[in-house]
Every structure is written in structure tokens, then in C-alpha cells.
Scaffold this active site. Sequence first.
Site, PDB file in Angstrom:
ATOM      1  N   GLY A 228     -55.589 -94.793  96.558  1.00 41.04           N
ATOM      2  CA  GLY A 228     -56.160 -94.055  95.446  1.00 41.04           C
ATOM      3  C   GLY A 228     -55.134 -93.843  94.360  1.00 41.04           C
ATOM      4  O   GLY A 228     -54.232 -94.664  94.161  1.00 41.04           O
ATOM      5  N   ASP A 256     -55.470-103.281  84.839  1.00 40.41           N
ATOM      6  CA  ASP A 256     -56.022-103.189  83.488  1.00 40.41           C
ATOM      7  C   ASP A 256     -57.396-102.519  83.524  1.00 40.41           C
ATOM      8  O   ASP A 256     -57.735-101.725  82.638  1.00 40.41           O
ATOM      9  CB  ASP A 256     -56.149-104.578  82.869  1.00 40.41           C
ATOM     10  CG  ASP A 256     -54.823-105.319  82.813  1.00 40.41           C
ATOM     11  OD1 ASP A 256     -53.773-104.656  82.741  1.00 40.41           O
ATOM     12  OD2 ASP A 256     -54.848-106.565  82.852  1.00 40.41           O
TER      13      ASP A 256
END
Length: 307
Positions: A228, A256
Site C-alpha cells: 500500500g 505514474d
Amino acid sequence: MTGTAAVDVVCVGESMVTFVPSAPGQRLADAAAFDRGTGGAESNVACALARLGHAVRWISRVGADPFGDHLVTAVAAAGVDVSEVRRDPGRPTGVYFRTGDGEVAYYRAGSAATAMNPGNVGRRDAWAGRVLHLSGITPALSRGCADLVHALTAPGPGRPLVSFDVNHRPALWRSADPRRLARLAARCDLVLVGEDEAAAAWGLPDADAVREALPGPAVLVVKQGARGAIAYEGCADGVFVPAPDTPVVDLVGAGDAFAAGFLSATLRALPLRDRLARGHALAAAVIGVRGDSLAVLGDEAWGRLRA
């Protein structure tokens, strides 16, 4: 951030034409055919944000060649304003070849993008949005590019929120000190970095150590891979949001995508936990498909992500 800017986000940085073996699993040496696409941290983020409904401008330099034509056309097709992309008649557009297994061959030395500098990319144009998004790839490309990022992250009247994705690429820093990335990050308002990147570039062992080393940015996001990500805002303790359990097809472009999701939620002034969740959602979408760019997602997938 104010709401009066002509665009929501300006992304400044290199983009290249990418070639991936048409048959999955092949080595570059064995591939007889390749699928063509586009790749570049800042242009990937720009395309994703545009597909999410934001007004985005991409600033860069490409060659006055067919590959430059392809890049500009592909990024514009995603809804990005490419009016500030300049064509360089004396330098080529960069290209690279890659596989899904981490094999990469870059051909970017002397490219048009490496010629970016404060003289041909103006601060006024780069600061025209509510957010300016940069990455640590740009300052590694050339001295001029490094000077450009330094100039764009300098304080001054009218400076937008500056977002900086560290994007540490060890091969680009073999002859330079990657701690320069930390110094650039410290000048920015929103910083995204992988925990593994911080360990490799700066010798920092965990997210808390990264925050201790970078206390200046108002928001710091430390991505922890499949576990995470944790985000720090102001002086508050970090907020952790786990990543969804997603089958991995291709990890390229996941960072990205996460940046675009987080920025989109930031523009919408969502709580920090929701910003992380949006980043995870977009990253999960891209790692489940083959290709460098979120452009490979169809309209139906984008509709679900916007919702």
C-alpha cells in the site's frame, strides 16, 4: 491552489516512443516484431489526468521526425494540450525497447528532450496551472534539464503547487549523486516516492525515516509496493491505505498511474485517505493490462475510473 488558472495541471518532462515485443515473454534479442506505444512519466500522468476530466498541458521537446509526430498525436488524442511542445530539428525523439520482464534498452542520449533548459522552457508557461508536476527523471537527463527543474521548483510569486515524483532510475544516476533528488524534493509541495527508491537512493530504511529526512513538503507519499502507501500531511502522523489485491500483468506505468490518481483527488480536495485510495485504484487498473501507458485502457474502463 486557486481555481482561476487556465489549466489544472502542467506536466513538464521527457516522453519517448516505446517498442515492446509483440509476442509476450520474448527477449529483445529474439523479438522479430514490436508493438509501438508511448512512454514517459510526465506525459503518462498528463494523459491519465486528462482522461479523468482535468484540463492538462504537457510541455516538452521532441524531434522534428516521425516519432515526434507520433508522440504529439498520441498525447493530444488523450485530451492533453500539447501547444507548448516544441519540435527540435537538430535532435531526435528518444525511443526505448522493453519487455515485461524488466529488460530495457534506451536510445535517448542527445535526444530533443535532453536539450530542455531554463532558456527554452519558461517559468511563466510551466507555472500556468494550479499544479506543476515534475519527476526525478528530468534532472538526470542533462545539466540543462537539471537546471530547469531547479528553476521551476524555486519559490516565487505565482508559483503553483509543485508535485514531484522522485522516480529514481539508478542507471541515470551512475555518474551523479542521487541525493540531489532529495534536495529537489525538499523544494516541492507534494512529493511521491517509493520506499524502495528511498532506500536505494538515500539509504533510508522506512517511511518514517523518509518523512524525517523530508519534513518540508506539505504532503509526502511513500509507496510501499503491494502493501500500500502511507501519506504524511503537515505535522500529522502518517495515514496508511493498503493496496487492493490485483493480479499483475505489467508493472510499468503503475507509479505514474498512482501519481495521476492522487493528483486528481488532490485537485478535488478529497481527504488524504481518499487521495491514496484513488492512487491505488488507478495503479491497479494499469498493472492489470499490458503496456506502458494508461492509454491502453478502453473507454469503459475510464468511465468506471471517473465514476
